[in-house]
Write a protein that holds these residues in place. Structure first.
Motif, short mmCIF file in Angstrom:
data_model
loop_
_atom_site.label_atom_id
_atom_site.label_comp_id
_atom_site.label_asym_id
_atom_site.label_seq_id
_atom_site.Cartn_x
_atom_site.Cartn_y
_atom_site.Cartn_z
N MET A 125 -29.95 -35.56 42.17
CA MET A 125 -29.09 -35.56 43.29
C MET A 125 -27.55 -35.69 42.60
O MET A 125 -26.60 -35.22 43.00
N PHE A 128 -26.26 -32.38 40.65
CA PHE A 128 -25.89 -31.44 41.63
C PHE A 128 -24.87 -31.75 42.57
O PHE A 128 -24.24 -30.62 43.17
N SER A 129 -24.53 -33.16 42.75
CA SER A 129 -23.41 -33.32 43.70
C SER A 129 -22.05 -32.86 43.03
O SER A 129 -21.65 -33.03 42.07
N SER A 130 -21.31 -32.12 44.10
CA SER A 130 -19.97 -31.46 43.67
C SER A 130 -18.77 -32.73 44.02
O SER A 130 -17.85 -32.35 43.85
N LEU A 138 -23.29 -41.05 48.13
CA LEU A 138 -24.56 -40.38 47.77
C LEU A 138 -25.71 -41.53 47.67
O LEU A 138 -26.83 -41.04 47.38
N LEU A 180 -31.68 -30.28 49.07
CA LEU A 180 -30.57 -29.34 48.80
C LEU A 180 -30.64 -28.24 49.71
O LEU A 180 -29.55 -27.65 50.15
N HIS A 192 -22.86 -30.01 47.12
CA HIS A 192 -23.50 -29.91 45.86
C HIS A 192 -23.36 -28.32 45.14
O HIS A 192 -23.08 -27.38 46.02
N HIS A 193 -23.37 -28.42 44.11
CA HIS A 193 -23.52 -27.21 43.19
C HIS A 193 -24.39 -26.39 43.45
O HIS A 193 -25.73 -26.80 43.38
#
Length: 377
Positions: A125, A128-130, A138, A180, A192-193
């Motif tokens: 998590m 991938f978090s942007s 988060l 996701l 997220h990315h």
């Protein structure tokens, strides 16, 4: 005078030998599963017990079971990124505490089996978090996802026990994909990315660095120094497992080269970590080590790596990562093997450090030989 000098030399020699034995015994005391620590911690404060259970959960991610190795791995994660280290700590503690609260099997809790999926969910998590580091909101999905892993692990264990299969990291792979998919890349609260397919090979092919990074990527760690420390933690638990980790990562990198994946995947270790996991599962952990199972471990590494490339291409088209689905599915298939290789299979509940698996197998074979001889007489 000469006799006194000779006696002093002999005494000094014995003293040095005794010191070397003490040092060696101290090192051996910290290797393997460290079962003696569990007995020592039985009457200690709950907070201390929880710390040991959590550290065992940290090492379960990389198929080990040693709290000292867990401390080294946690230190490596904080070294690479304090935010990722914090997320990993929160994840493993949240899932372990959830298992305690809902009354899961005490042996599973103390062995760290309810901690590692939660840790992996929290780490991914964060990766991938942007929203960047120190995005405190988060922690909400981290806590929820880590706790949910316990329920999935318990349910899947009941199902897979029929075939003597471990639940492994199925809960992690399921939860992170659901997270996701639920949030999406443009979510206003938890953006997220998107994952991308491996793509085409770049001109720079300096990929030797990617082999140790393949071990670090098991913890979503892409820094060389921390990855080497993680490898050292595996070496402390089991030299045989560490050798298979490096071998599997090298095989995964070679598979990536053969499929012309992009340089970023090779150089960062992303092409190697599924191969490392596939090789470690078979090479002495769930199978007694021999030349046959060693070749099977290499085959498992190749299969895990190629399946990972295929799944990455497939799932990358919709912006999802393949995570460790490849190694998990491949290891499950290997554990279902029949024929002569099935004789090397170690029951899931009896899996220990590979070196201890070897000794246990030798003792078992010696006992069977004695029984046969007694029957013949």
């Amino acid at each position: 005078m000469w006799m006194e000098t000779k006696a002093e030399v002999e005494e000094a020699r014995r003293s040095r030998a005794s010191s070397r034995r003490r040092v060696l015994n101290s090192l051996l005391f910290c290797t393997g599963d460290m079962e003696h620590l569990d007995k020592y911690m039985e009457d200690k404060w709950f907070v201390l017990q929880l710390a040991v259970w959590g550290l065992r959960g940290v090492t379960r991610v990389i198929l080990a079971n040693n709290p000292l190795s867990g401390a080294l791995i946690l230190a490596a994660l904080y070294w690479a990124s304090p935010w990722q280290g914090l997320l990993g700590t929160v994840g493993v503690l949240a899932s372990t505490l959830t298992a305690v609260i809902i009354g899961q099997d005490s042996a599973e809790v103390t062995g760290g089996l309810h901690g590692f999926n939660g840790m992996l969910v929290s780490l991914l998590m964060g990766v991938f978090s942007s929203a960047g580091d120190w995005y405190w909101w988060l922690l909400l999905p981290v806590l929820l996802g880590s706790a949910t892993c316990v329920f999935l692990f318990s349910g899947l264990s009941s199902l897979l026990d029929r075939w003597d299969l471990p639940a492994a990291v199925f809960p992690f792979n399921i939860i992170i994909i659901l997270y996701l998919l639920s949030t999406g890349p443009n979510n206003p609260y938890f953006p997220h990315h998107s994952a991308t397919p491996p793509g085409a090979l770049d001109t720079d092919t300096d990929v030797i660095r990617g082999i140790p990074l393949g071990v670090g990527q098991i913890f979503a760690c892409g820094a060389l120094g921390p990855s080497l420390l993680i490898l050292g933690a595996v070496l402390l638990y089991s030299p045989l497992l560490a050798v298979h980790a490096v071998l599997g990562s090298a095989v995964g990198t070679l598979a990536g080269l053969s499929m012309a994946v992009r340089h970023g995947s090779l150089y960062s270790g992303l092409s190697g970590f599924n191969g490392a996991l596939g090789c470690m599962n078979v090479g002495g952990l769930f199978f007694t080590f021999s030349w046959r199972t060693h070749l099977l471990a290499i085959a498992s590494a190749f299969l895990s790596a190629y399946v990972d490339i295929a799944l990455s291409n497939l799932m990358g088209t919709v912006g999802l990562p393949a995570c460790s689905w490849a190694a998990t599915l491949t290891a499950t298939l290997m554990l279902l093997l029949t024929g002569s290789l099935a004789a090397y299979r170690i029951p899931t509940g009896q899996v220990m450090a590979p070196e201890r698996n070897l000794r246990s197998c030798s003792q078992w074979e010696a006992g069977n030989t004695t029984d046969r001889e007694s029957t013949d007489v």
